[in-house]
Design a protein around this motif. Structure first.
Motif, mmCIF file in Angstrom:
data_model
loop_
_atom_site.group_PDB
_atom_site.id
_atom_site.type_symbol
_atom_site.label_atom_id
_atom_site.label_comp_id
_atom_site.label_asym_id
_atom_site.label_seq_id
_atom_site.Cartn_x
_atom_site.Cartn_y
_atom_site.Cartn_z
ATOM 1 N N ILE A 50 30.031 -84.661 2.176
ATOM 2 C CA ILE A 50 29.152 -83.504 2.377
ATOM 3 C C ILE A 50 29.934 -82.446 3.153
ATOM 4 C CG2 ILE A 50 26.985 -82.704 3.427
ATOM 5 C CD1 ILE A 50 25.994 -85.658 3.133
ATOM 6 N N ALA A 98 23.050 -79.928 0.485
ATOM 7 C CA ALA A 98 22.929 -81.392 0.621
ATOM 8 C C ALA A 98 21.506 -81.829 0.965
ATOM 9 C CB ALA A 98 23.905 -81.901 1.674
ATOM 10 N N LEU A 99 20.759 -80.949 1.625
ATOM 11 C CA LEU A 99 19.377 -81.302 1.989
ATOM 12 C C LEU A 99 18.458 -81.323 0.770
ATOM 13 C CD1 LEU A 99 18.981 -79.347 5.337
ATOM 14 C CD2 LEU A 99 18.918 -81.830 5.052
ATOM 15 N N ILE A 127 20.159 -84.073 7.870
ATOM 16 C CA ILE A 127 20.888 -84.811 6.823
ATOM 17 C C ILE A 127 20.879 -86.311 7.111
ATOM 18 C CG2 ILE A 127 23.223 -85.292 5.922
ATOM 19 C CD1 ILE A 127 23.639 -82.305 5.632
ATOM 20 N N LYS A 130 17.435 -87.588 6.332
ATOM 21 C CA LYS A 130 17.223 -87.645 4.873
ATOM 22 C C LYS A 130 17.898 -88.894 4.278
ATOM 23 C CE LYS A 130 18.606 -85.219 0.615
ATOM 24 N NZ LYS A 130 17.356 -85.160 -0.161
#
Length: 278
Positions: A50, A98-99, A127, A130
């Motif tokens: 990421i 990325a979220l 992140i 998640k």
């Protein structure tokens, strides 16, 4: 062909850093090697990176991994990454936040997936939350994050760093601090120090609870009002006074204690006792 350093690549393309994206690229090679080594990437591993920046860490991961998926939000970095890493046929670039990524679409049937990232400070906690709460099937998460956040994640009860993020991560993972990283290791230099940590996903959560949502709600309530007693912190659950007394008694926990003194096992016990009374 000699690999260009991060500084060289930034200069070569005239790349301009975007402050709002929290871009701080790693320029210290020893830190780079420590991240790769601690991530323990081998030829059977699929890596999700990421925030690859200009691809310095990505290049090292590509040499070892079966495949590397790099998720990058900044469209200005896409041509740089594509050009600098064109020699690798095990590289795939994903232009997304990325979220908002469904990591299952990347993971698919892969058996050994490792996440590696130099995370921008402003998205670190969302992140991590998640990746853990959406129950993706990865083996480990090796990340460089702000030192204070790393210390919170790895802390134990009765210290000021201990909080809901400590319990969230430790519920799902074993935590290992790899090393501290000075601000001088980055371009541009951030105002804070960093830390590299490795999170190894547990096959089962650290404690078995009857209701995960309730467990985490009790934890959040206990730390939202950090200086208040557990009794006051749990009032928002709308239990009667009698039921609250029963829950604390059954869990063998003094309601005058504060949340920061409870172990993960004690929070689990309290949550289960509250669950029986709802």
């Amino acid at each position: 062909m000699e690999n260009l350093s991060t500084k060289d690549i930034v200069e070569k393309y005239g790349f301009k850093f975007t402050k709002s994206l929290g871009q701080n690229f790693l320029i210290d090679n020893s830190v780079l090697q420590d991240i790769v080594e601690s991530a323990d990437v081998g030829e059977n591993d699929v890596v999700i990176e990421i925030g690859p920046g200009v691809g310095t860490l990505t290049r090292e991961l590509l040499k070892k991994a079966k495949k590397v998926y790099a998720i990058e939000l900044d469209s200005d970095l896409l041509p740089i990454l594509t050009e600098e890493l064109k020699e690798f046929n095990n590289f795939e670039l994903i232009h997304k936040d990325a979220l908002k990524v469904d990591f299952n679409e990347i993971i698919g049937e892969e058996k050994s997936v490792k996440v590696v990232a130099n995370l921008p400070y402003y998205v670190t906690t969302p992140i991590i939350a998640k990746l853990l709460t959406e129950k993706y099937n990865f083996k480990s998460l090796t990340i460089m994050i702000q030192k204070e956040v790393g210390e919170r994640i790895s802390s134990a009860p009765n210290c000021k760093e201990y909080g809901s993020i400590s319990l969230l991560v430790q519920y799902y993972c074993d935590v290992q601090v790899v090393r501290k990283v000075s601000a001088t290791a980055f371009l541009p230099r951030p105002k804070v120090e960093s830390i590299v940590i490795r999170l190894d996903k547990l096959s089962e959560p650290k404690v078995k609870v009857k209701d995960e949502n309730l467990f985490f709600k009790i934890i959040r309530n206990s730390f939202n009002m950090r200086r208040k007693t557990l009794w006051n912190a749990l009032k928002s659950l709308n239990l009667s006074k009698e039921n609250m007394e029963v829950a604390f008694m059954k869990a063998s926990i003094d309601p005058k204690r504060r949340g920061e003194t409870l172990s993960i096992e004690e929070f689990g016990k309290l949550a289960d006792c509250v669950h029986e009374l709802l």
